[in-house]
Design an enzyme around this catalytic site. Structure first.
Site, mmCIF file in Angstrom:
data_model
loop_
_atom_site.group_PDB
_atom_site.id
_atom_site.type_symbol
_atom_site.label_atom_id
_atom_site.label_comp_id
_atom_site.label_asym_id
_atom_site.label_seq_id
_atom_site.Cartn_x
_atom_site.Cartn_y
_atom_site.Cartn_z
ATOM 1 N N ASP A 68 0.878 -1.283 0.103
ATOM 2 C CA ASP A 68 0.151 0.043 -0.031
ATOM 3 C C ASP A 68 0.895 1.267 0.010
ATOM 4 O O ASP A 68 1.807 1.204 0.589
ATOM 5 C CB ASP A 68 -0.875 0.117 1.148
ATOM 6 C CG ASP A 68 -0.121 -0.139 2.404
ATOM 7 O OD1 ASP A 68 0.732 -0.715 2.660
ATOM 8 O OD2 ASP A 68 -0.808 0.836 3.443
ATOM 9 N N ASP A 99 8.927 4.175 -1.265
ATOM 10 C CA ASP A 99 8.245 3.645 0.077
ATOM 11 C C ASP A 99 6.960 2.829 -0.497
ATOM 12 O O ASP A 99 5.954 3.491 -0.428
ATOM 13 C CB ASP A 99 7.785 4.720 0.994
ATOM 14 C CG ASP A 99 7.071 4.244 2.174
ATOM 15 O OD1 ASP A 99 7.451 3.277 2.486
ATOM 16 O OD2 ASP A 99 6.408 5.264 2.973
ATOM 17 N N GLU A 133 0.078 -0.901 5.883
ATOM 18 C CA GLU A 133 1.042 -0.277 6.740
ATOM 19 C C GLU A 133 0.837 1.060 6.892
ATOM 20 O O GLU A 133 1.232 1.609 8.017
ATOM 21 C CB GLU A 133 2.538 -0.723 6.000
ATOM 22 C CG GLU A 133 3.715 -0.505 7.072
ATOM 23 C CD GLU A 133 4.216 0.974 7.069
ATOM 24 O OE1 GLU A 133 4.829 1.159 7.957
ATOM 25 O OE2 GLU A 133 3.738 1.697 6.078
#
Length: 375
Positions: A68, A99, A133
């Site tokens: 995610d 990320d 997350e």
């Protein structure tokens, strides 16, 4: 285009804003299945998780990460569309490039290369991947770990692919993280007219000395691995919006990032004692996001430092700074946990990016760790 960059671009194309996965884990699973991994999807509520394992013996090495991403933000501020990965001047742009879809691609390719060279490697290799997350972290890694613990499936070593690096990929390895606990404080007073303060009780005035003392308190001195515990007020709300009304209550939200010198219970007790000392009429609720953890020695840390140095020509700094990560759910099981990933300068920003070359170097580092632990 390298295998790492090609896979990273395939992952970035999928707009997997929390808690959506948009097929990222399926893409990874297909490649891992070809290597002999047993694929075990774990779906809890709105969250998609993946547990994939190759081998049944210990020790168990795990790559952990998330598919995610945070929302893209204002599209007009992006140089290129956030979910159309683009390489310009050697830099890969796209939401999740740093990320952490770049790390996921590097992990998969590193394992592909390692298994090709060592099909009968020692121990087992696993992937623990979640789509939760960046969000409430309720149905993601923590639920997978609960499942593994219930069947006594123990991770020995874990690399979390969070973007740990500062200037050059691999210049920083996070070998721990601070704990995080948030307090939501409600201070009661008596609402009234500002011209008649004797008929009211201003909760802002009552709470101000206590908040000042909280902010001035030295909670600990830190230690060799952690900076001192920090206290920050994040939100304050009171009043009706009118200038002639004394508010009846005050709401304050604050957060502690705490070292291994304190426990969350220490913090709760000290805060409550301070508020009681100031005679406040209050309610206080706590949300513990994670305990601090530290991997200060062990085979994983040694292998990671050596693997990074072999690629970069210099050893990484070992730090515990920054926010929390899903490592906080894995470390309490007894696993050695570190974080190694790309440069974090643009994470959560518009025009998130990473040097394409860095992802190839990261794959070399990941493979180097596997070579040192399981070859």
């Amino acid at each position: 285009m390298s295998d790492v960059i090609a896979l990273a671009k395939d992952l970035i194309r999928r707009p997997s804003v929390t808690p959506q996965d948009e097929g990222c884990q399926t893409l990874m699973s297909e490649r891992l299945a070809r290597l002999g991994f047993v694929i075990e999807p774990m779906v809890f509520e709105d969250t998609t998780n993946l547990w994939a394992r190759r081998g049944s013996e210990g020790p168990l090495f795990c790559f952990a990460g998330h598919t995610d991403v945070v929302p893209a933000g204002p599209l007009e501020k992006w140089h290129t569309p956030p979910f159309e990965p683009t390489i310009q001047d050697g830099v890969l742009y796209g939401r999740g490039a740093a990320d952490m879809k770049g790390s996921l691609a590097a992990m998969v390719v590193a394992v592909e290369r390692f298994v090709a060279e060592h099909p009968d490697h020692k121990g087992s290799i696993a992937f623990l991947i979640t789509s939760d997350e960046e969000g409430p972290f309720i149905n993601g890694t923590v639920r997978v770990i609960d499942t593994l613990e219930a069947r006594n499936e123990k991770i020995r070593w874990c690399i979390v692919g969070e973007p740990s690096s500062t200037h050059v990929v691999g210049d920083v390895v996070k070998n721990g993280r601070r704990g995080s606990i948030t307090g939501d404080l409600l201070v009661r007073g008596v609402q009234g007219h500002v011209a008649y303060p004797h008929l009211a009780d201003n909760p802002i005035h009552k709470a101000a000395p206590a908040l000042t003392e909280l902010a001035a308190t030295v909670w600990d001195e830190g230690n060799a691995y952690f900076p001192p515990t920090s206290f920050q007020i994040a939100n304050i709300q009171a009043g009706t919006g009118a200038s002639n009304v004394i508010p009846g209550e005050l709401q304050v939200q604050f957060n502690f990032r705490f070292s291994t010198q304190l426990t969350d219970m220490d913090i709760r007790e000290r805060v409550q004692a301070l508020l009681d000392k100031h005679g406040l009429d209050y309610e206080l609720t706590w949300t513990l996001s994670g305990q601090p953890f530290l991997t200060d020695t062990g085979a994983l840390l040694e292998a990671t430092v050596a693997a990074v140095a072999a690629v970069n020509g210099q050893q990484p700094a070992l730090l515990t700074t920054g926010g929390t990560s899903d490592g906080r759910f894995i470390a309490p099981t007894g696993a050695e946990v570190i974080e190694l990933g790309p440069v974090n300068a643009t994470i959560h920003k518009v025009n998130e990016c990473v040097k394409a070359e860095d992802l190839d170097l990261l794959a070399e580092m990941y493979q180097g760790v596997l070579e040192r632990l399981l070859a």
